[in-house]
Write an enzyme that holds these catalytic residues in place. Structure first.
Site, short mmCIF file in Angstrom:
data_model
loop_
_atom_site.label_atom_id
_atom_site.label_comp_id
_atom_site.label_asym_id
_atom_site.label_seq_id
_atom_site.Cartn_x
_atom_site.Cartn_y
_atom_site.Cartn_z
N PRO A 2 -2.48 -8.71 5.62
CA PRO A 2 -1.94 -9.63 4.62
C PRO A 2 -0.47 -9.37 4.30
O PRO A 2 -0.13 -8.29 3.83
CB PRO A 2 -2.81 -9.38 3.38
CG PRO A 2 -3.94 -8.53 3.84
CD PRO A 2 -3.47 -7.81 5.05
N GLU A 3 0.37 -10.34 4.61
CA GLU A 3 1.75 -10.31 4.13
C GLU A 3 1.89 -11.48 3.16
O GLU A 3 0.89 -12.02 2.72
CB GLU A 3 2.72 -10.39 5.32
CG GLU A 3 2.53 -9.20 6.27
CD GLU A 3 3.48 -9.22 7.48
OE1 GLU A 3 4.59 -9.72 7.34
OE2 GLU A 3 3.07 -8.72 8.54
N LYS A 61 3.90 -9.08 -1.96
CA LYS A 61 2.48 -8.94 -1.60
C LYS A 61 1.62 -8.60 -2.80
O LYS A 61 0.42 -8.42 -2.67
CB LYS A 61 2.32 -7.85 -0.53
CG LYS A 61 3.13 -8.10 0.73
CD LYS A 61 3.11 -6.89 1.64
CE LYS A 61 4.23 -6.97 2.67
NZ LYS A 61 4.37 -5.69 3.41
N HIS A 112 -18.29 -4.67 2.90
CA HIS A 112 -17.34 -3.75 2.25
C HIS A 112 -17.00 -4.21 0.84
O HIS A 112 -15.87 -4.07 0.39
CB HIS A 112 -16.08 -3.62 3.10
CG HIS A 112 -16.35 -3.07 4.47
ND1 HIS A 112 -16.71 -1.76 4.68
CD2 HIS A 112 -16.36 -3.65 5.69
CE1 HIS A 112 -16.90 -1.56 5.98
NE2 HIS A 112 -16.70 -2.70 6.61
N ARG A 135 -10.67 -1.05 4.71
CA ARG A 135 -9.93 0.20 4.87
C ARG A 135 -9.46 0.82 3.55
O ARG A 135 -8.88 1.89 3.54
CB ARG A 135 -8.73 -0.04 5.78
CG ARG A 135 -9.19 -0.39 7.18
CD ARG A 135 -8.05 -0.76 8.09
NE ARG A 135 -8.54 -1.66 9.13
CZ ARG A 135 -7.80 -2.26 10.02
NH1 ARG A 135 -6.50 -2.09 10.03
NH2 ARG A 135 -8.32 -3.06 10.92
N ARG A 312 4.53 2.96 14.05
CA ARG A 312 3.80 1.75 14.40
C ARG A 312 4.50 1.12 15.59
O ARG A 312 5.05 1.84 16.41
CB ARG A 312 3.69 0.81 13.21
CG ARG A 312 5.00 0.44 12.57
CD ARG A 312 4.80 -0.12 11.19
NE ARG A 312 4.25 0.92 10.30
CZ ARG A 312 4.06 0.77 9.01
NH1 ARG A 312 4.36 -0.37 8.45
NH2 ARG A 312 3.61 1.75 8.27
#
Length: 328
Positions: A2-3, A61, A112, A135, A312
């Site tokens: 998600p951005e 965000k 989750h 996560r 990354r």
DNA sequence: AGCTTAACCTGAGAGC
DNA sequence: TGCTCTCAGGTTAAGC
């Protein structure tokens, strides 16, 4: 991942579904999803139960719900001028894999599921706002309001549509820069920050205190559109290049927003559980091994490469995003 | 003080 | 088949 476009899609979904809803019950399934909050789960439940959702706002965000006390009808909160009389903001960050879903209680618990808000909607019907996060990089918390001024000294609140008539943001959001879709975003402030550092430009794009809402995907896409290498020293950008870059970020985000966001693996979905389709429009991110479409149209051949960057990956066209002479 | 890196997490996919 | 390893990445605290 998600951005900004993904978070904005969620914000709009909450406004559409839950404005005026009363939070009748709160269940914390996993305490790890409550972050940066002084109290425990019990206190979280106590503070939230009975509040009415009067707006959903966003900066970068970060997403937050504006709440009113139970006795206060939706819309009546504008009359409150003392910050201490306003309930704390319910701040939500999706992190890497957070989802906000509206589902009736008859639907089975999601795999989750972390936090459930039982809602009584305006029309009297009931539903649930479910925070799901695989996560656990995301989470929610209650946060006090803070008066805010930007670098220009103006007293204008963030993206909130009904802003209580006050220039306020949650404390945790006070260090977050305005995002490119904010009408009060300042090109001049952005360039000032670029000129004060020896870092490469992508590092600045990812720094939420410089420009907010940008993550790895849209950073790479914007740099591709602006034909800039991720390691180009930020201070070496001309005013025109800075502006072009911000416009590229803004354009790619708005286009992604229209597409309902980007999705690779169904981790990101809107409040109805549906994926966006902007990933079909990516030109750089995740395109390693494929030809650069801009070069192709110019009759040249250049293959997008993936390179390590800040633990990354960065994707770029080696032909139209040339490396700076000396890497910073 | 500015900048860099590690840690927080889980699941998918690769490699053996 | 089943194990281990690597990768994905937003944010922030800690380290240099």
């Amino acid at each position: 991942m998600p951005e900004l476009p993904e978070v904005e899609t969620v914000r709009a979904g909450i406004v559409e579904r839950a404005l005026g809803a009363e939070i009748e019950s709160v269940v914390v399934h996993d305490i790890r999803s409550i972050r940066r909050y002084a109290g425990d789960a019990h206190q979280f439940v106590e503070e939230l139960t009975g509040a009415v959702i009067v707006d959903a706002a966003r900066r970068g965000k970060y997403l937050w719900l504006v709440l009113a006390p139970r006795h206060c009808a939706a819309g009546g909160i504008e009359k409150i001028s003392d910050l201490s009389q306003i309930p704390p903001a319910l701040v939500i960050h999706l992190g890497m894999s957070g989802q906000v879903l509206f589902k009736d209680s008859t639907f089975a618990a999601d795999k989750h599921l972390k936090i459930t808000l039982g809602l009584k909607l305006n029309d009297g019907s009931a539903t649930e706002l479910r925070f799901v996060d695989q996560r656990i990089f995301g989470g929610m918390f209650l946060d006090e309001w803070m008066h805010t001024t930007d670098a220009a000294g103006e007293l204008i609140p963030s993206a909130s549509r009904s802003n209580l008539g006050l220039p306020v943001v949650p404390r945790a959001v006070s260090h977050i820069a305005r995002d490119p879709l904010d009408p009060n975003f300042s090109y001049a402030d952005f360039r000032t920050k670029l000129r004060k550092t020896s870092s490469g430009i992508k590092r600045l794009l990812l720094d939420q205190s410089v420009i907010s809402g940008v993550g790895n995907i849209y950073a790479d896409e914007a740099l591709w559109r602006a034909k800039l290498h991720y390691n180009k020293p930020a201070k070496s950008l001309t005013a025109a290049q800075s502006r072009t870059l911000v416009d590229a970020v803004s354009d790619v985000m708005q286009q992604a927003l229209v597409a309902g966001g980007t999705s690779f693996d169904a981790l990101y979905v809107n409040v109805n559980g549906q994926s966006g389709y902007f990933d079909r429009s990516l030109h750089a991110y995740g395109q390693a091994g494929k030809p650069c479409v801009r070069c192709l149209e110019a009759g040249k051949t250049s293959i997008i490469v993936r390179e390590p960057f800040m633990n990354r990956s960065s994707y770029r066209c080696p032909r139209c995003q040339r490396a700076p002479r000396q890497a910073p």
